[in-house]
Design an enzyme around this catalytic site. Structure first.
Site, mmCIF file in Angstrom:
data_model
loop_
_atom_site.group_PDB
_atom_site.id
_atom_site.type_symbol
_atom_site.label_atom_id
_atom_site.label_comp_id
_atom_site.label_asym_id
_atom_site.label_seq_id
_atom_site.Cartn_x
_atom_site.Cartn_y
_atom_site.Cartn_z
ATOM 1 C CE LYS A 1 -4.389 1.277 2.267
ATOM 2 N NZ LYS A 1 -5.003 1.079 3.721
HETATM 3 C C1 E4P Z 1 -8.300 1.781 3.815
HETATM 4 O O1 E4P Z 1 -7.457 1.350 3.065
HETATM 5 C C2 E4P Z 1 -8.128 3.006 4.460
HETATM 6 O O2 E4P Z 1 -7.201 2.991 5.240
HETATM 7 C C3 E4P Z 1 -9.175 3.121 5.399
HETATM 8 O O3 E4P Z 1 -10.492 2.702 4.707
HETATM 9 C C4 E4P Z 1 -9.425 4.408 6.104
HETATM 10 O O4 E4P Z 1 -10.812 4.511 6.723
HETATM 11 P P1 E4P Z 1 -11.057 5.761 7.694
HETATM 12 O O5 E4P Z 1 -11.138 7.104 6.893
HETATM 13 O O6 E4P Z 1 -12.179 5.295 8.527
HETATM 14 O O7 E4P Z 1 -9.840 5.960 8.677
#
Ligand code: E4P
Length: 220
Positions: free
Chosen positions: A89
């Site tokens: 990622k």
């Molecule tokens: C996923 O890859 C993200 O890190 C995540 O969905 C972020 O979510 P949030 O905005 O609830 O922290």
């Protein structure tokens, strides 16, 4: 549409796996910290544990902490070597785009994270990201419309033929999942609560109660 769970909580990952609908997992440094996982060795072990729980063929996003190209590449390679399920990622920054393009050439799968505009999604796809993660909840949080972004990316990718999968992230509730499916998301990543929320309907509960009561009344 694929279902990923957005957590580093092993119990939640086990529960979603046992439900039989899980296709993968996304994590981020905040989610790891929330579970008290700190220090490089503990973080790497946790990623391996997640991969073992979900089993083969289920992608697990592991996020790089570095923000400079060379360091991102070193870190990403280390993560990718951990387990065949790992998808690296990478944040949507200039060095991140460069790293995604490099990983793409090496055949290392990537998830481009922190995407908030259609322009960013075009760059991610052009660099060869496996997944692009538009954060719909965080857009809604500032009173913009996160789902419009999913629709825009879907239209652009359909028109251009980009093969990057649209991974709707920052999902907060079951309605987000339904709307993301309608908008053309290939994947949703959501907390367990949002997945389980899809089950809920009062008429299901009332209907089941009546079926069971009638079965008993009839002498069953
Ligand atoms: C996923 O890859 C993200 O890190 C995540 O969905 C972020 O979510 P949030 O905005 O609830 O922290």
């Amino acid at each position: 549409m694929q279902f990923f769970i957005d957590t580093a909580n092993l119990d939640h990952i086990r529960e979603a796996t046992e439900l039989g609908i899980l296709d993968g997992v996304t994590t981020n440094p905040s989610l790891m910290a929330k579970e008290g996982i700190t220090g490089d060795n503990a973080v790497l072990k946790h990623y391996r544990d997640i991969c073992e729980i979900v089993g083969p063929g289920r992608d697990v996003s592991a996020e790089v902490i570095s923000t400079e190209f060379k360091a991102m590449v070193t870190e990403g390679k280390k993560l990718a070597e951990l387990h065949e399920n790992i998808v690296v990622k990478v944040p949507m920054i200039k060095d991140g785009v460069k790293a995604i393009a490099h990983f793409s050439e090496l055949g290392i799968r990537t998830n481009c994270t922190l995407v908030f505009s259609a322009g960013q999604a075009i760059l991610a796809a052009k660099a060869g990201a496996t997944y692009v993660s538009p954060f719909i909840g965080r857009i809604d949080d500032i009173s913009w419309d996160g789902m419009t972004l999913i629709k825009d990316i879907f239209e652009i990718y359909s028109t251009t033929g980009y093969e990057t999968a649209i991974l709707a992230a920052s999902i907060r509730n079951p309605l987000h999942i339904v709307q993301a499916a309608k908008a053309g998301a290939d994947v949703v990543t959501c907390p367990l609560s949002a997945i389980l929320g899809l089950l809920q309907h009062p008429l299901t509960d009332i209907g089941l109660e009546k079926f069971l009561a009638d079965y008993k009344k009839a002498g069953g």
